[in-house]
Design a protein around this motif. Structure first.
Motif, PDB file in Angstrom:
ATOM      1  N   UNK A  63       0.167  -1.352  -0.120  1.00 45.02           N
ATOM      2  CA  UNK A  63      -0.564   0.377   0.141  1.00 45.02           C
ATOM      3  C   UNK A  63       1.138   1.502   0.068  1.00 45.02           C
ATOM      4  N   UNK A  64       2.011   1.046   0.815  1.00 43.00           N
ATOM      5  CA  UNK A  64       2.986   1.975   0.846  1.00 43.00           C
ATOM      6  C   UNK A  64       3.667   2.525   0.033  1.00 43.00           C
ATOM      7  N   UNK A  65       4.087   1.244  -0.728  1.00 45.96           N
ATOM      8  CA  UNK A  65       5.290   1.471  -2.326  1.00 45.96           C
ATOM      9  C   UNK A  65       4.205   1.763  -3.292  1.00 45.96           C
ATOM     10  N   UNK A  66       2.610   1.474  -3.971  1.00 46.21           N
ATOM     11  CA  UNK A  66       2.096   1.760  -4.707  1.00 46.21           C
ATOM     12  C   UNK A  66       1.377   3.932  -4.279  1.00 46.21           C
ATOM     13  N   UNK A  67       1.230   4.057  -3.135  1.00 47.56           N
ATOM     14  CA  UNK A  67       0.509   4.918  -2.797  1.00 47.56           C
ATOM     15  C   UNK A  67       1.531   6.563  -3.354  1.00 47.56           C
ATOM     16  N   UNK A  68       2.730   5.605  -2.772  1.00 48.66           N
ATOM     17  CA  UNK A  68       3.904   6.672  -3.464  1.00 48.66           C
ATOM     18  C   UNK A  68       4.359   6.920  -4.969  1.00 48.66           C
ATOM     19  N   UNK A  69       4.121   5.306  -5.811  1.00 51.44           N
ATOM     20  CA  UNK A  69       4.457   6.048  -7.161  1.00 51.44           C
ATOM     21  C   UNK A  69       3.471   6.827  -7.258  1.00 51.44           C
ATOM     22  N   UNK A  70       1.687   6.272  -7.080  1.00 55.97           N
ATOM     23  CA  UNK A  70       0.243   7.052  -8.031  1.00 55.97           C
ATOM     24  C   UNK A  70       0.763   8.800  -7.324  1.00 55.97           C
ATOM     25  N   UNK A  71       1.611   8.790  -6.506  1.00 54.29           N
ATOM     26  CA  UNK A  71       1.459  10.268  -5.532  1.00 54.29           C
ATOM     27  C   UNK A  71       2.976  10.990  -6.876  1.00 54.29           C
ATOM     28  N   UNK A  72       4.009  10.445  -7.028  1.00 54.63           N
ATOM     29  CA  UNK A  72       4.530  11.085  -7.630  1.00 54.63           C
ATOM     30  C   UNK A  72       4.348  10.450  -9.386  1.00 54.63           C
TER      31      UNK A  72
END
Length: 160
Positions: A63-72
């Motif tokens: 969740x944190x990895x996908x969320x960070x990538x989506x934010x970028x």
């Protein structure tokens, strides 16, 4: 009775190869031992976690990895994000005009100076013919790069 097989001497090819590889082999063994100890330590620290805990940890990581990538990605596509500004390349206002036609050298070389340049070129050429002279020539060219090119340019300028 005479032995038909040779004893293993200290100079046998197998022992020489082992001695050559010995430091590297010891280094590889040390790395393997360190990795093994680290793996055991991590295993001891996580031994109390159940399968359900591992699933929760994996889910949080994803969740944190996908969320960070989506934010970028969204921030990169957003119009208001910080962009690298491009500026138009312009000519500076305080430049000096360089006209090749009007630039001439007003100095003149005397005949002795031209002869000195020619003698120096001959000296440099003669240095390249012997091994000790080659060392001197290389040290001169290392300390004064472009010296011979400059001499050729000056000589061609005054010959024309």
């Amino acid at each position: 009775m005479k032995f038909t097989f040779k004893k293993n001497s200290k100079n046998s090819p197998e022992s020489v190869k082992y001695k050559e590889r010995f430091p590297m082999g010891r280094f590889n063994e040390a790395i393997f031992l360190l990795q093994h100890k680290c793996a055991q330590w991590l295993e001891q620290k996580t031994a109390h976690l159940s399968a359900k805990s591992w699933i929760v940890i994996l889910f949080c990581f994803v969740v944190f990895t996908v969320g960070g990538n989506i934010y970028l990605i969204v921030d990169g596509l957003n119009e208001n994000s910080n962009k690298i500004e491009r500026s138009i390349i312009s000519r500076p206002t305080n430049t000096v005009a360089f006209d090749t036609k009007s630039t001439t050298l007003n100095t003149s070389l005397s005949k002795t100076q031209i002869e000195r340049m020619a003698r120096f070129q001959m000296y440099m050429d003669s240095l390249g013919r012997s091994p000790t002279g080659k060392l001197v020539q290389d040290s001169i060219l290392r300390s004064r790069p472009g010296l011979l090119d400059s001499l050729v340019i000056v000589e061609n300028y005054y010959r024309s």
